[in-house]
Design an enzyme around this catalytic site. Sequence first.
Site, PDB file in Angstrom:
ATOM      1  N   ASP B  72       0.910  -0.995  -0.095  1.00 23.75           N
ATOM      2  CA  ASP B  72      -0.043   0.076  -0.110  1.00 23.75           C
ATOM      3  C   ASP B  72       0.988   1.408   0.059  1.00 23.75           C
ATOM      4  O   ASP B  72       2.070   1.181   0.078  1.00 23.75           O
ATOM      5  CB  ASP B  72      -1.019   0.031   1.209  1.00 23.75           C
ATOM      6  CG  ASP B  72      -0.335  -0.341   2.490  1.00 23.75           C
ATOM      7  OD1 ASP B  72      -1.081  -0.825   3.562  1.00 23.75           O
ATOM      8  OD2 ASP B  72       0.905  -0.469   2.565  1.00 23.75           O
ATOM      9  N   ASP B 141      -7.551  -3.441  13.825  1.00 23.01           N
ATOM     10  CA  ASP B 141      -9.193  -3.570  13.521  1.00 23.01           C
ATOM     11  C   ASP B 141      -9.016  -4.875  12.715  1.00 23.01           C
ATOM     12  O   ASP B 141     -10.172  -4.900  11.934  1.00 23.01           O
ATOM     13  CB  ASP B 141     -10.001  -2.455  12.936  1.00 23.01           C
ATOM     14  CG  ASP B 141      -9.107  -1.873  11.488  1.00 23.01           C
ATOM     15  OD1 ASP B 141      -9.579  -0.891  11.328  1.00 23.01           O
ATOM     16  OD2 ASP B 141      -8.101  -2.575  11.398  1.00 23.01           O
ATOM     17  N   HIS B 143      -7.325  -5.538   9.851  1.00 18.49           N
ATOM     18  CA  HIS B 143      -7.298  -5.557   8.605  1.00 18.49           C
ATOM     19  C   HIS B 143      -5.939  -5.733   7.977  1.00 18.49           C
ATOM     20  O   HIS B 143      -4.918  -5.977   8.794  1.00 18.49           O
ATOM     21  CB  HIS B 143      -7.485  -3.881   7.994  1.00 18.49           C
ATOM     22  CG  HIS B 143      -6.537  -2.906   8.493  1.00 18.49           C
ATOM     23  ND1 HIS B 143      -6.553  -1.765   9.124  1.00 18.49           N
ATOM     24  CD2 HIS B 143      -5.127  -3.019   8.546  1.00 18.49           C
ATOM     25  CE1 HIS B 143      -5.643  -1.192   9.358  1.00 18.49           C
ATOM     26  NE2 HIS B 143      -4.466  -1.771   8.839  1.00 18.49           N
TER      27      HIS B 143
END
Lengths: 448, 275
Positions: B72, B141, B143
């Site tokens: 990313d 969370d 991800h």
Amino acid sequence: MPSNKSVSDAPITQFINCRILRDNELQREDLWVREGRILDPEKLFFDEQGYADKRVDCGGSIIAPGFIDVQINGGYGIDFSQASEDVSDGVSFVAKKILEHGVTSFCPTLVTSPPEVYHKVLPQVKVHDGGPHGAGVLGEVLQMLLLQTCLRKRSRCSGTRAPTAAENGVCFTSCKLPCAGFHLEGPFISAEKKGAHPEKYLRTFKSGGLEHLMEVYGSLDDVAIVTLAPELPGSQSVVRELSQRGITVSLGHSAADLSQAEEAVQQGASFITHLFNAMLPFHHRDPGIVGLLTSDRIPAGRVVYYGMIADGIHTNPAALRIAHRAHPSGLVLVTDAITAMGLPPGRHTLGQQVIEIQGLHAYVAGTKTLSGSIATMDMCVRHFKQVSGCSVQEALEAASLHPAQLLGISPKKGKLDYGSDADLVLLDEGLNVKATYISGEEVWRKGQ
Amino acid sequence: MRLVILDDYDLASEWAAKYIRNRIVQFKPSADRFFTLGLPTGSTPYGCYQKLIEYYRHGDISFKYVKTFNMDEYVGLPRAHPESYHSYMWNNFFKHIDIDPANAHILDGNAQNLEEECQAYEQKIAEAGGIELFVGGIGPDGHIAFNEPGSSLVSRTRVKTLAKDTIVANARFFGNDLSKVPTMALTVGVGTVMDAKEVMILITGAHKAFALYKAIEEGVNHMWTVSAFQQHPRTIFVCDEDATLELRVKTVKYFKGLMHVHNKLVDPVLSIKDQ
């Protein structure tokens, strides 16, 4: 790997296994050079997908920007103030020898001399960049052939074209401003504080200010610094006009009091020639020129720099420490080296006088007046670090960053920022010079 | 799934680095056959990168024939910004090793057309023959990359708006000023990572423990996107003790009991010097 050239075909050198002086600290980083300038390796990697053609293993050395000596009268038998026919050769000879001391740029200094000497000497040396032939004579920041950006501070620009852009107060126009090379120490100095300068050639300012200077010097085209005594009547307009021309005005060989010195700074003076020497001593009710170090009348955004001859002789270490602690960012190491630097003990000429070497001291022959030093720049750096207890980074900056800032040629010189000229000095732990580079090319190596 | 549990962060980083090293050395990459590696950023993989650099410096591995694809990158952050993932990869990995710059791929968060950039990235991965080993981390969370809760489990490389949790977690890198944290990112999809031959997830620290629990002890759920890897044939989770704090004692005991099997993957540790 396949060819990596997308922006330029020029070879890329990567200095590895070294510590570099950057952002006021020694960082464990590689140094990349292309076309004589420091290269941003991250941009090279992502934008050009480039890599190094050649790796130089520095064996753990420290890499600092090349040293800049703004006060050097000669050396190795050469006297810059001698009106000989081959001044240019003499300057080149010294330029080459001082590479051994890590000096990659310098201002050849002329002591008080008659006009004939200035008229003969100054035109013979065109300022130039350094290279394998020797250190660069500081002056034209611009190459004659290529248009480059002039890195003079905007406030000191007197180019005829208006600046087209400015970044951080630095003028980015190609105005070909001559940021000259010589340091003219005298003849507009105080008779009381002449030191080793010959009294008969001292002068005062006549009306007409700058024109009179031009008569005496002949030309100011390649002059970087002028040392004068601000208490001489008529000095204010001279200081102002010289500053506006982009010439660094230095206060020295002067009996000025603090307010006269501050007035000169307000007119543009920005340097003190060999602090403590040839000026009134510090007094608690009138600190004299020395008081500039902590003066509150310096215009905002301006710094007053001061030269220190850190040879252990010209200044007592305690005095050096006082100056350093009072104003560390203004300290500029200078050698004030004379003809005899690099030569064996004995008698030699300096300007119009004869001097005598005794050990590490150089006196006006027959007196105990110091006539200059025979210390080398790297010796001064080591000595300064030792007696002031400063960090390695501070000692190196006093010989590189600060003189570059003084002359307004930072960050092109005096720094290892991306885009800076790759004038480098490789040093060991003890700050002894191991190798010297100009524009990324090795120009001297110890042991060769 | 293999759940490899080490005592602390350093040991977990070392185990992961040894595994990557062995995989590359065993693969014997060459000019005709590159090893494709997917890479993460963040504080979790930092120790692993340090060890890999150490192995490179000792001459035990080379990245000459390795192609990398990062997961990313932030949108709109200047590439030279110290917090961009380009800066992270350069400073913490690329500048220390011998990878060919042409083989180091990172999404360009400043591309003119972000959708095209994402599609081109998928294309590059396909052209490279797919990813051999995708290394990733996990957010608090749950991800993977920036596939925030609610991301499709078959998603591909695309633009994502970051969840509040993620922005808060990242604020520490932007002087704790929430307004300075980028709000969008380009990320490989869950599906993109699932396509890799093998996936290795690094999870360290107590703050990740709940996410790990959700990822491996509960069902496959798009709210905890790492759970998708329960359906991947070859997944390794490398974690430290703290990350297991929310797991059942039974789970932890089982996998700790398998450590002698897991350790065969990193012992002996291979080197190109022996080839």
